[in-house]
Design a protein around this motif. Structure first.
Motif, mmCIF file in Angstrom:
data_model
loop_
_atom_site.group_PDB
_atom_site.id
_atom_site.type_symbol
_atom_site.label_atom_id
_atom_site.label_comp_id
_atom_site.label_asym_id
_atom_site.label_seq_id
_atom_site.Cartn_x
_atom_site.Cartn_y
_atom_site.Cartn_z
ATOM 1 N N SER A 178 -27.817 13.014 2.018
ATOM 2 C CA SER A 178 -27.915 11.796 1.085
ATOM 3 C C SER A 178 -26.831 10.393 1.515
ATOM 4 C CB SER A 178 -28.337 11.620 -0.660
ATOM 5 O OG SER A 178 -28.404 13.600 -0.802
ATOM 6 N N LEU A 193 -28.366 3.753 -2.449
ATOM 7 C CA LEU A 193 -30.010 3.556 -2.664
ATOM 8 C C LEU A 193 -29.887 1.949 -3.341
ATOM 9 C CD1 LEU A 193 -32.700 4.194 -2.454
ATOM 10 C CD2 LEU A 193 -32.549 5.639 -4.597
ATOM 11 N N ASP A 219 -27.499 3.513 8.301
ATOM 12 C CA ASP A 219 -28.370 4.865 8.351
ATOM 13 C C ASP A 219 -27.609 5.312 6.074
ATOM 14 O OD1 ASP A 219 -30.031 4.646 10.605
ATOM 15 O OD2 ASP A 219 -28.415 6.041 11.787
ATOM 16 N N ARG A 279 -30.197 2.275 2.307
ATOM 17 C CA ARG A 279 -31.231 2.872 1.861
ATOM 18 C C ARG A 279 -31.670 1.717 0.740
ATOM 19 N NH1 ARG A 279 -31.307 4.079 6.220
ATOM 20 N NH2 ARG A 279 -31.772 5.955 6.893
ATOM 21 N N LEU A 312 -35.040 1.051 -2.286
ATOM 22 C CA LEU A 312 -36.114 1.331 -2.916
ATOM 23 C C LEU A 312 -37.331 0.024 -3.493
ATOM 24 C CD1 LEU A 312 -38.320 3.542 -3.247
ATOM 25 C CD2 LEU A 312 -36.967 3.991 -5.674
ATOM 26 N N HIS A 368 -36.134 0.179 4.139
ATOM 27 C CA HIS A 368 -36.857 -0.257 2.728
ATOM 28 C C HIS A 368 -37.641 0.568 2.914
ATOM 29 C CE1 HIS A 368 -40.364 -2.213 1.068
ATOM 30 N NE2 HIS A 368 -39.925 -1.858 0.761
ATOM 31 N N ILE A 369 -38.027 1.623 1.542
ATOM 32 C CA ILE A 369 -38.300 2.842 1.300
ATOM 33 C C ILE A 369 -39.481 2.405 0.774
ATOM 34 C CG2 ILE A 369 -37.975 4.767 0.486
ATOM 35 C CD1 ILE A 369 -35.570 5.973 1.468
ATOM 36 N N ARG A 370 -40.380 2.534 1.363
ATOM 37 C CA ARG A 370 -41.728 1.872 -0.441
ATOM 38 C C ARG A 370 -42.423 2.750 -1.385
ATOM 39 N NH1 ARG A 370 -42.522 0.085 4.838
ATOM 40 N NH2 ARG A 370 -43.427 -1.855 5.376
ATOM 41 N N GLY A 371 -41.886 2.321 -2.475
ATOM 42 C CA GLY A 371 -42.176 2.897 -3.310
ATOM 43 C C GLY A 371 -41.917 2.342 -5.250
ATOM 44 N N THR A 423 -39.622 8.841 -7.865
ATOM 45 C CA THR A 423 -40.548 7.983 -7.650
ATOM 46 C C THR A 423 -42.107 7.778 -8.300
ATOM 47 O OG1 THR A 423 -41.313 8.269 -5.184
ATOM 48 C CG2 THR A 423 -39.526 6.978 -5.642
ATOM 49 N N GLY A 425 -42.253 11.318 -6.042
ATOM 50 C CA GLY A 425 -41.004 11.883 -4.420
ATOM 51 C C GLY A 425 -39.783 11.288 -5.019
ATOM 52 N N LEU A 480 -35.699 10.585 -4.137
ATOM 53 C CA LEU A 480 -34.696 10.141 -3.077
ATOM 54 C C LEU A 480 -33.215 10.195 -3.673
ATOM 55 C CD1 LEU A 480 -36.106 6.588 -2.631
ATOM 56 C CD2 LEU A 480 -36.299 8.806 -0.798
#
Length: 391
Positions: free
Chosen positions: A2, A6, A30, A33, A35, A116-119, A135, A139, A141
């Motif tokens: 993880s 986030l 890295d 993130r 969302l 960017h995580i699309r959700g 999400t 999903g 995270l």
């Protein structure tokens, strides 16, 4: 494994906090993130700004997304196509195009787009080791820490009289709103009394429309949405000493200039009213009636307006951001809230050992400027300082 961080929300606050974590707190990209449901970061900001016809920001140029306060000035100086309208007086307010181009550069410089995580976040739960965000697409995270950088942009305020689903009655901040292509004419009512309503009305006039502006109160002039003293110790020292959170809420409410218009926009609006290009009514709308394709607005002053379209520029609902996700997290994690329902956080904007907040959710700590770009910078600084300590 993880990631340590986030960020829920890819708007002004989320992007700036990511920049701070990477460039100031030394976090590995890295390990960060963001969302957000949009295809691109800052999409909601861009849509809302475009919906009003804004030409220049209300905030001065030092309020931007990079670390150094004068980064936007340097960017403008190096721009390939310099123009005289890049900044507007007073306080060197940047043009919307310049600000957005600079945002693109900041995102590219720090590689934020790759984070960017699309959700869309649907629920959140915390335990002693991690945070889990589910999400809407099913999903999940996990991260060591979560930052709620959730704005009020998902909550456009619809007056009680305004029918939902009527194609002739639209809110300028609703998802999918596209500024009407008028073809150089048409009668349009704009409902609202603040900067957004004024900007929308002026843009419609430029497009050749006949505009009816309806506001519940006289036009109020303020350069900013709160006094600049709230950005420093002049006012914030006393706010920080105040331990009564109900009193802090009262101070925030009193200090925020809701429904106000800066002098340059007000001057242009008043000229359009004097020239007869905009007709202005100080009244409440009591009802809207379908008149075979047109809409008849009934006003509390006894007037009736027959228009082709009604555009609501009535701002955002005054409720806490986050909806059911935040409501459920408060219940499951026993998160402390003031009587107004907003988070009680520490000086690092920590609501829980693994939960941080920004924007409106942080205003009982950051004060009246918490929601705007300056508030994003202050939140980012505090969260980055905390990240260095927990690294």
């Amino acid at each position: 494994m993880s990631p340590p961080w986030l960020i829920v929300g890819g708007g002004i606050h989320g992007v700036h906090i990511a920049v701070r974590l990477i460039a100031e707190a030394g976090c590995d990209p890295d390990g960060v993130r963001i969302l957000d449901p949009a295809d691109e970061l800052l999409a909601r900001w861009r849509a809302c700004a475009a919906a009003t016809g804004m030409t220049h920001l209300r905030s001065p140029a030092v309020h931007q997304l990079d670390l150094e306060p004068f980064s936007l000035h340097e960017f403008a100086a190096n721009a390939e196509h310099r123009r005289s309208d890049l900044f507007a007086p007073p306080y060197e307010r940047p043009s919307l195009d310049l600000f957005n181009e600079h945002c693109d550069q900041v995102i590219e410089t720090y590689g934020v787009d790759a984070l960017h995580i699309r959700g869309a976040a649907a629920s959140c739960r915390v335990d002693c080791q991690r945070v889990t965000v589910d999400t809407r697409d099913g999903g999940s995270l996990t991260a060591a820490n979560v930052v709620f950088a959730i704005g009020v942009g998902e909550q456009p305020h619809w007056p009680d009289w305004a029918p939902s689903g009527d194609p002739c009655v639209e809110h300028v901040f609703a998802h999918g709103f596209v500024f009407p292509s008028t073809g150089g004419g048409g009668e349009v009512a704009v409902v609202g009394g603040g900067i957004s309503a004024a900007q929308v009305a002026l843009r419609l006039v430029q497009d050749g429309c006949r505009v009816q502006l309806v506001s519940r109160h006289p036009l109020r002039q303020h350069q900013f949405d709160s006094d600049p003293g709230w950005l420093g110790p002049k006012r914030m020292a006393g706010f920080a000493r105040e331990t009564d959170l109900a009193r802090r809420r009262a101070v925030i409410t009193e200090a925020r200039h809701r429904g106000s218009v800066p002098p340059d926009v007000l001057k242009a609006l008043q000229k359009a009213i004097q020239d007869g290009r905009i007709e202005w009514q100080v009244a409440d709308v009591t009802d809207v009636i379908d008149e075979q394709g047109a809409r008849r607005l009934q006003l509390s002053n006894g007037r009736e307006l027959l228009v082709e379209r009604v555009l609501l520029a009535t701002g955002f609902a005054p409720r806490r951001p986050g909806g059911s996700m935040v409501d459920e997290l408060i219940e499951s994690a026993s998160l402390p809230c003031a009587a107004c329902g907003y988070p009680i956080v520490d000086s690092a904007l920590r609501w829980h050992p693994r939960v941080y907040v920004s924007g409106a959710l942080a205003e009982l700590e950051l004060g009246p400027s918490a929601r705007n770009i300056a508030g994003a910078r202050r939140a980012g600084e505090r969260i980055a300082n905390a990240a260095r300590l927990v690294a």
